[in-house]
Design a protein around this motif. Structure first.
Motif, PDB file in Angstrom:
ATOM      1  N   ARG A 191       0.864  -1.120  -0.001  1.00  0.00           N
ATOM      2  CA  ARG A 191      -0.004   0.075  -0.037  1.00  0.00           C
ATOM      3  C   ARG A 191       0.960   1.277   0.119  1.00  0.00           C
ATOM      4  NH1 ARG A 191      -5.651  -0.312   3.111  1.00  0.00           N
ATOM      5  NH2 ARG A 191      -5.635   1.524   1.883  1.00  0.00           N
ATOM      6  N   ASN A 192       1.897   1.131  -0.659  1.00  0.00           N
ATOM      7  CA  ASN A 192       2.539   2.442  -1.131  1.00  0.00           C
ATOM      8  C   ASN A 192       2.129   2.885  -2.281  1.00  0.00           C
ATOM      9  OD1 ASN A 192       4.785   2.417   1.104  1.00  0.00           O
ATOM     10  ND2 ASN A 192       4.930   0.515   0.206  1.00  0.00           N
ATOM     11  N   ARG A 193       2.422   4.556  -2.472  1.00  0.00           N
ATOM     12  CA  ARG A 193       1.613   5.112  -3.706  1.00  0.00           C
ATOM     13  C   ARG A 193       2.288   4.744  -4.821  1.00  0.00           C
ATOM     14  NH1 ARG A 193      -1.249  10.530  -1.678  1.00  0.00           N
ATOM     15  NH2 ARG A 193      -2.743   9.823  -0.516  1.00  0.00           N
ATOM     16  N   SER A 194       3.532   4.663  -4.748  1.00  0.00           N
ATOM     17  CA  SER A 194       4.461   4.592  -5.902  1.00  0.00           C
ATOM     18  C   SER A 194       4.660   2.801  -5.682  1.00  0.00           C
ATOM     19  CB  SER A 194       5.640   5.112  -5.795  1.00  0.00           C
ATOM     20  OG  SER A 194       6.399   5.137  -7.030  1.00  0.00           O
ATOM     21  N   ASP A 195       5.559   2.363  -6.487  1.00  0.00           N
ATOM     22  CA  ASP A 195       6.128   0.951  -6.318  1.00  0.00           C
ATOM     23  C   ASP A 195       6.152   0.456  -5.036  1.00  0.00           C
ATOM     24  OD1 ASP A 195       6.012   0.536  -9.033  1.00  0.00           O
ATOM     25  OD2 ASP A 195       8.238   1.747  -9.227  1.00  0.00           O
ATOM     26  N   ASP A 196       5.848  -0.659  -4.528  1.00  0.00           N
ATOM     27  CA  ASP A 196       6.140  -1.011  -3.372  1.00  0.00           C
ATOM     28  C   ASP A 196       7.800  -1.584  -3.528  1.00  0.00           C
ATOM     29  OD1 ASP A 196       3.711  -0.982  -2.122  1.00  0.00           O
ATOM     30  OD2 ASP A 196       3.244  -2.804  -3.140  1.00  0.00           O
ATOM     31  N   LEU A 197       8.158  -2.550  -4.271  1.00  0.00           N
ATOM     32  CA  LEU A 197       9.482  -2.629  -4.561  1.00  0.00           C
ATOM     33  C   LEU A 197      10.150  -1.890  -5.850  1.00  0.00           C
ATOM     34  CD1 LEU A 197       9.766  -6.449  -3.366  1.00  0.00           C
ATOM     35  CD2 LEU A 197      10.960  -4.497  -2.202  1.00  0.00           C
ATOM     36  N   LEU A 198      11.009  -1.166  -5.825  1.00  0.00           N
ATOM     37  CA  LEU A 198      11.545  -0.629  -7.036  1.00  0.00           C
ATOM     38  C   LEU A 198      13.283  -0.933  -7.057  1.00  0.00           C
ATOM     39  CD1 LEU A 198      11.488   0.906  -9.691  1.00  0.00           C
ATOM     40  CD2 LEU A 198      11.880   2.983  -8.358  1.00  0.00           C
ATOM     41  N   ILE A 199      13.506  -1.943  -8.031  1.00  0.00           N
ATOM     42  CA  ILE A 199      14.894  -2.440  -8.163  1.00  0.00           C
ATOM     43  C   ILE A 199      15.462  -2.136  -9.251  1.00  0.00           C
ATOM     44  CG2 ILE A 199      16.366  -4.530  -7.906  1.00  0.00           C
ATOM     45  CD1 ILE A 199      14.445  -4.001  -5.375  1.00  0.00           C
ATOM     46  N   GLN A 200      16.178  -0.947  -9.142  1.00  0.00           N
ATOM     47  CA  GLN A 200      16.915  -0.425 -10.432  1.00  0.00           C
ATOM     48  C   GLN A 200      18.386  -0.869 -10.662  1.00  0.00           C
ATOM     49  OE1 GLN A 200      16.528   3.541  -9.447  1.00  0.00           O
ATOM     50  NE2 GLN A 200      15.019   4.009 -11.584  1.00  0.00           N
ATOM     51  N   ALA A 201      18.833  -1.644  -9.683  1.00  0.00           N
ATOM     52  CA  ALA A 201      20.234  -2.170  -9.747  1.00  0.00           C
ATOM     53  C   ALA A 201      20.236  -3.571 -10.611  1.00  0.00           C
ATOM     54  CB  ALA A 201      20.773  -2.581  -8.447  1.00  0.00           C
ATOM     55  N   PRO A 202      21.527  -4.038 -11.126  1.00  0.00           N
ATOM     56  CA  PRO A 202      21.548  -5.389 -11.710  1.00  0.00           C
ATOM     57  C   PRO A 202      21.048  -6.263 -10.894  1.00  0.00           C
ATOM     58  CG  PRO A 202      23.275  -4.127 -12.322  1.00  0.00           C
ATOM     59  CD  PRO A 202      22.617  -3.123 -11.170  1.00  0.00           C
ATOM     60  N   THR A 203      20.341  -7.465 -11.243  1.00  0.00           N
ATOM     61  CA  THR A 203      20.070  -8.587 -10.646  1.00  0.00           C
ATOM     62  C   THR A 203      21.319  -9.156  -9.645  1.00  0.00           C
ATOM     63  OG1 THR A 203      20.322  -9.968 -12.319  1.00  0.00           O
ATOM     64  CG2 THR A 203      17.966  -8.895 -11.835  1.00  0.00           C
ATOM     65  N   ASN A 204      22.399  -9.278 -10.265  1.00  0.00           N
ATOM     66  CA  ASN A 204      23.442  -9.739  -9.438  1.00  0.00           C
ATOM     67  C   ASN A 204      23.926  -9.123  -8.471  1.00  0.00           C
ATOM     68  OD1 ASN A 204      24.476  -7.638 -11.062  1.00  0.00           O
ATOM     69  ND2 ASN A 204      26.471  -8.849 -11.627  1.00  0.00           N
ATOM     70  N   GLN A 205      23.370  -8.023  -8.089  1.00  0.00           N
ATOM     71  CA  GLN A 205      23.709  -7.058  -7.154  1.00  0.00           C
ATOM     72  C   GLN A 205      22.955  -6.986  -5.910  1.00  0.00           C
ATOM     73  OE1 GLN A 205      25.993  -3.628  -9.642  1.00  0.00           O
ATOM     74  NE2 GLN A 205      24.269  -2.860  -8.332  1.00  0.00           N
ATOM     75  N   VAL A 206      21.690  -7.661  -6.160  1.00  0.00           N
ATOM     76  CA  VAL A 206      20.548  -7.782  -5.070  1.00  0.00           C
ATOM     77  C   VAL A 206      20.141  -9.079  -4.871  1.00  0.00           C
ATOM     78  CG1 VAL A 206      18.146  -6.726  -4.273  1.00  0.00           C
ATOM     79  CG2 VAL A 206      19.879  -5.174  -6.006  1.00  0.00           C
ATOM     80  N   LYS A 207      20.116  -9.345  -3.671  1.00  0.00           N
ATOM     81  CA  LYS A 207      19.550 -10.693  -3.297  1.00  0.00           C
ATOM     82  C   LYS A 207      18.253 -10.801  -2.601  1.00  0.00           C
ATOM     83  CE  LYS A 207      24.163 -12.328  -2.035  1.00  0.00           C
ATOM     84  NZ  LYS A 207      25.095 -12.754  -1.230  1.00  0.00           N
TER      85      LYS A 207
END
Length: 116
Positions: A55-71
């Motif tokens: 229920r956040n007005r924008s994205d709940d999860l916004l991942i702009q980093a490459p997938t190998n940088q975020v687990k």
């Protein structure tokens, strides 16, 4: 480490991982914000697990980093809260009724985003 928090009603992003930040973010409730719930910037890194983000007005999860940088593990809406992984990490400071009162009260000017 950002763990076991209830982060709500932020005027901007609830948790933002910026340039080369590499925190462990786990067992948090991030909700009813005016921006993104959790935002990982293009050069951010980190581990996000068992966060209830909704229920956040924008994205709940916004991942702009490459997938190998975020687990990512077990992040999602309120249904995450019924999972054992979340229950082990989150210790509510408020009862559900108190938390609901916080959600329905007016937004104060002191609400800030957490930047790591």
């Amino acid at each position: 480490t950002i763990q076991g928090n209830s982060i709500l009603r932020n005027t901007r992003t609830g948790i933002k991982i910026k340039t080369e930040g590499n925190p462990s973010v786990s067992g948090n409730r991030v909700h009813h914000g005016y921006g993104e719930g959790i935002h990982v910037c293009p050069t951010g890194q980190g581990s996000l697990k068992w966060n209830s983000v909704f229920r956040n007005r924008s994205d709940d999860l916004l991942i702009q980093a490459p997938t190998n940088q975020v687990k990512l593990l077990g992040n999602g809406d309120r249904s995450v809260e019924s999972q054992p992984g979340f229950a082990e990490l989150y210790e509510p400071a408020a009862t559900p009724e108190e938390d609901q009162d916080l959600v329905t009260s007016p937004l104060s000017a002191s609400d800030q985003e957490q930047v790591v």
